[in-house]
Design a protein around this motif. Sequence first.
Motif, short mmCIF file in Angstrom:
data_model
loop_
_atom_site.label_atom_id
_atom_site.label_comp_id
_atom_site.label_asym_id
_atom_site.label_seq_id
_atom_site.Cartn_x
_atom_site.Cartn_y
_atom_site.Cartn_z
N GLY A 89 0.94 -1.33 -0.09
CA GLY A 89 0.20 -0.09 -0.08
C GLY A 89 1.12 1.31 0.09
O GLY A 89 0.26 2.30 -0.07
N GLN A 90 2.00 1.17 -0.17
CA GLN A 90 2.81 2.29 -0.29
C GLN A 90 3.07 3.03 -1.69
O GLN A 90 2.86 2.22 -2.56
N VAL A 91 2.86 4.20 -1.68
CA VAL A 91 2.85 4.98 -3.04
C VAL A 91 4.16 5.55 -3.46
O VAL A 91 4.68 6.17 -2.62
N PHE A 92 4.28 5.37 -4.73
CA PHE A 92 5.79 5.72 -5.42
C PHE A 92 5.34 6.53 -6.69
O PHE A 92 4.42 6.40 -7.36
N LYS A 100 14.21 2.15 -8.16
CA LYS A 100 14.72 2.22 -6.97
C LYS A 100 14.09 1.10 -5.79
O LYS A 100 14.86 0.24 -5.37
N LEU A 101 12.76 1.17 -5.89
CA LEU A 101 11.99 0.37 -5.05
C LEU A 101 12.42 -1.15 -5.44
O LEU A 101 12.68 -1.96 -4.68
N ILE A 105 14.05 -4.58 -3.51
CA ILE A 105 13.14 -5.95 -3.33
C ILE A 105 13.89 -7.02 -4.17
O ILE A 105 14.13 -8.17 -3.49
N PHE A 106 14.69 -6.76 -5.18
CA PHE A 106 15.31 -7.64 -5.83
C PHE A 106 16.75 -8.22 -5.29
O PHE A 106 16.98 -9.15 -5.60
N ALA A 107 17.11 -7.21 -4.39
CA ALA A 107 18.19 -7.37 -3.66
C ALA A 107 18.01 -8.16 -2.14
O ALA A 107 18.76 -8.60 -1.65
N GLY A 108 16.65 -8.06 -1.94
CA GLY A 108 16.09 -8.49 -0.50
C GLY A 108 15.25 -9.60 -0.72
O GLY A 108 15.63 -10.70 -1.20
#
Length: 202
Positions: A89-92, A100-101, A105-108
Amino acid sequence: MTLETIFAISSSSPAGVLGRLCAIHSLLFAAIFPVLFTTGCGGVVSAAVNPQPIVDSMLATEEKAWNANDNATYASLYTVDADFVNIRGQVFTGSVAIAKLHGQIFAGPFKGSTIKITTRLFKALAPGLVQVDTDQEVTGYASLPPGIVPTAEGVLLTHFKYLVALQEDGSWKFVSGQNTSALPNIPLAGPSQAKAIAATSY
């Protein structure tokens, strides 16, 4: 048809006036959309290019980019001012923030994960604007973001809605994306639990 030809059309009769207006309308529309759209005297606009294969290709690129943990390619299909709501539910805003997001998440939690994107709904809203609803199945993840639970053991299913718009340069881009996780299908214990869930639904 040139402006000289248009103004040579007689305006001394209703038919002549209609003909001139129709010709001006066609000329203006052709100037705005020289390749992708056509218009008739009835004012009906139709896309000369079917957007569905284009959007299908965009989704295939998204799938391939996710599976390669390629955040730059994943975000490149969004506009610079795109609205993006993630699974929490976070808005970018914009392709840079989306890149960046997904780099994070691809590194995490989703490093090495595999996604399968299936189109559930394709709907043309207007010339140059399409809504696409997809089911996205993610497996092989290391963990899940805070507050997110698997839909089934080892599987995260989400419903991702896109708005796709034709750009001035003739390309198609995602202008909006919203991701929603599918909760596990847990059987209700009884009527009292059903009432409690209904009371907290929104």
